[in-house]
Design an enzyme around this catalytic site. Structure first.
Site, PDB file in Angstrom:
ATOM      1  N   GLU A 237       0.825  -0.943  -0.110  1.00  0.00           N
ATOM      2  CA  GLU A 237       0.133  -0.022   0.101  1.00  0.00           C
ATOM      3  C   GLU A 237       0.952   1.286  -0.055  1.00  0.00           C
ATOM      4  OE1 GLU A 237      -2.609  -0.196   3.368  1.00  0.00           O
ATOM      5  OE2 GLU A 237      -1.162   0.583   4.921  1.00  0.00           O
TER       6      GLU A 237
ATOM      7  N   LYS B  40     -11.859   7.826   0.373  1.00  0.00           N
ATOM      8  CA  LYS B  40     -11.790   6.253   0.867  1.00  0.00           C
ATOM      9  C   LYS B  40     -11.390   6.299   2.153  1.00  0.00           C
ATOM     10  CE  LYS B  40     -10.634   1.732  -1.109  1.00  0.00           C
ATOM     11  NZ  LYS B  40      -9.825   1.080  -0.027  1.00  0.00           N
TER      12      LYS B  40
END
Ligand SMILES: O=C(O)C1=C[C@@H](OP(=O)(O)O)[C@@H](O)[C@H](O)C1
Ligand SMILES: C=C(OP(=O)(O)O)C(=O)O
EC number: 2.5.1.19
Length: 475
Positions: A348, A445
């Site tokens: 990530e 998000k």
């Protein structure tokens, strides 16, 4: 105080809830601000997505109420609270008590009720953590999400539940939408899965496993296991609730059938969301201090303290903060050599690092990240396309990217609805005039405040050191 509890009976796997579609930036592409001098800022980052969503699930499965202090309030965590609420969990917002918004009081119900459709949005944690929870409910539960979510791998979760005796209607062969039919309990036992595409397959099963009749002995077979620190985080959060999880070996975990304790948990800041701000000081030069950096954590973002010095930054951790300093930024002509990084554990972090690599003076290689093709978008393809668009020379491999600098130019950067693609575009925009982001709203998000925090960061250039913090919280 307000109690949110969903009581909708609809089960329509093809339905989508428009209200939770990602925010679009109404005024068209967002012009990425350029740094006009060294920045000097102190940044407060809201709570970790990964910790918040694990603690929400564990709270819903616990034997007593829990309080979450400083949870993230963003699209992914709202989707999770909504989904748990739909199954009957009590979610009470303790208004104004948190640092960034409301703390949460979660009251588990003795019996979870199905008969609902769950919107996973684009959240991997919702689509991989919720099905094993829903299998414990009584009645059908349908799962769907954004169009892009329908491309994310789900087969391992679906096959695992089938192997555990759960009836699943899988019309899309291992993708969303699908439905399952809970009978109120799951037998558990021994299970072998292939989690090569995502560690979340392991985490989702382990989180619900204490509530399986026989617990779960889970073994991963498959070539690779990405994002192992996220599995460690799952184990640690379970242990924090009194569940005696055993790591039998690197690929096998045993979870006993066990009560999950209610708890009061303070959520750490999202260290991966600190990444663009820290990289900001490498590009613009100057100092960025991230508040409340934990001394000890399972968050993979902690690896930034070792990764970012490889780009010429000085990093220190202590006294509850991480401070990054770079005397001269890349935007001011500082030459920074490229890197060769295996990001298999820390996928990530890859998109923002890829942007930084494009600003380096020599080529870089990012490897171990083939599984990023199943993230919010195919991140390897998206990064190759966008970095090439701005003039870098990028080669896409099965498991990573070669990124060589070129004469860079401004362009409209596509976020592909992916929060980390959006922030990586803003990093390029710090150094290169004329970069705009097509959908900065996709940062909602996990960090809806990103555009404001980023503007504040840039505004600290040339000042005496601004606090970049949230004036008002508004998701
Ligand atoms: O369990 C989690 O909270 C996460 C696990 C990782 O997923 P993958 O294993 O699919 O990379 C990570 O990339 C994601 O952002 C969050
Ligand atoms: C891969 C990510 O998210 P998700 O939890 O949706 O998998 C991410 O945040 O980088």
């Amino acid at each position: 105080m307000e109690i949110f509890r969903y009581s909708g009976p609809d089960v329509d796997p093809t339905s989508s809830d428009d209200e939770s579609e990602p925010l679009q930036h109404d005024d068209g592409p967002w012009p990425a601000p350029v740094a006009d001098g060294p920045i000097d800022a102190r940044v407060q980052i809201p709570g970790s997505k990964s910790l918040t969503n694990r603690e929400l699930v564990l709270s819903a499965l616990a034997s007593a109420p829990s309080t979450l202090r400083g949870p993230l309030a963003a699209r992914d965590t709202e989707l999770m609270t909504t989904a748990l609420g739909q199954l009957g969990t009590g979610v009470e917002r303790l208004e104004g008590t948190g640092r960034f918004g409301d703390d949460l009081r979660i009251t588990p119900r003795r019996r979870l009720e199905g008969g609902v459709s769950i919107d996973c949005g684009l959240a991997g944690t919702v689509m991989r953590f919720m099905p094993p929870v829903a299998a414990l409910a009584l009645g059908p539960v349908a799962f769907d999400g954004d169009d892009a979510a329908r491309r994310r791998p789900m087969r391992t979760t679906i096959e695992a539940l089938v192997a555990l005796g759960v009836e699943v209607r899988d019309d899309h062969r291992g993708r969303l939408p699908f439905s399952l039919y809970g009978t109120g309990s799951v037998r558990g036992g021994k299970l072998t899965i292939d989690a090569s595409a995502s560690s979340q397959f392991v985490s989702g099963l382990l989180l619900a496993a204490p509530r399986f009749r026989s617990g779960l002995t889970l073994r991963h077979t498959g070539e690779q296991l990405p994002s192992v620190p996220h599995i460690d985080m799952t184990i640690e959060t379970l242990r924090g609730r009194g569940v005696d999880v055993e790591r039998v070996d690197e690929r096998t975990w045993r979870v006993p059938s066990s009560p999950i304790a209610g708890a009061e948990v303070t959520i750490e800041p999202d260290l991966s969301n600190a990444e663009p701000f820290l990289i900001g000081a490498i590009v613009a030069g100057g100092t960025v201090r991230i508040d409340d950096w934990p001394d000890r954590t399972t968050q993979v973002g902690a690896q930034l303290a070792e990764i970012l010095p490889q780009f010429g930054a000085r990093v220190s951790v202590g006294d509850g903060a991480l401070v990054l300093h770079k005397e001269r930024g890349i935007a001011q002509g500082s030459r920074v050599d490229g890197v060769d990084l295996d990001l298999g554990e820390a996928g990530e972090l890859a998109p923002n690092l890829a942007a930084l690599c494009a600003l380096c003076s020599t080529p870089s290689r990012l490897r171990g990240i083939g599984h990023l093709r199943g993230h919010e978008t195919d991140r390897l393809a998206a990064l190759a396309t966008e970095l090439t668009k701005i003039g870098a020379d990028v080669t896409e491999h099965d498991d990573g990217l070669d990124i060589a600098p070129g004469p860079l130019r401004g362009a409209e950067w596509s976020a592909y609805g992916d929060h980390r693609m959006a922030t990586s575009g803003t990093i390029i925009g710090l150094a290169i005039e004329g970069v705009s982001i097509d959908d900065i709203g996709s940062t909602a998000k996990t960090l809806p405040e990103f555009p404001q925090l980023w503007r504040d960061l840039i505004a600290s250039a040339g000042g005496d050191g601004d606090d970049v913090r949230l004036a008002a919280f508004d998701v």
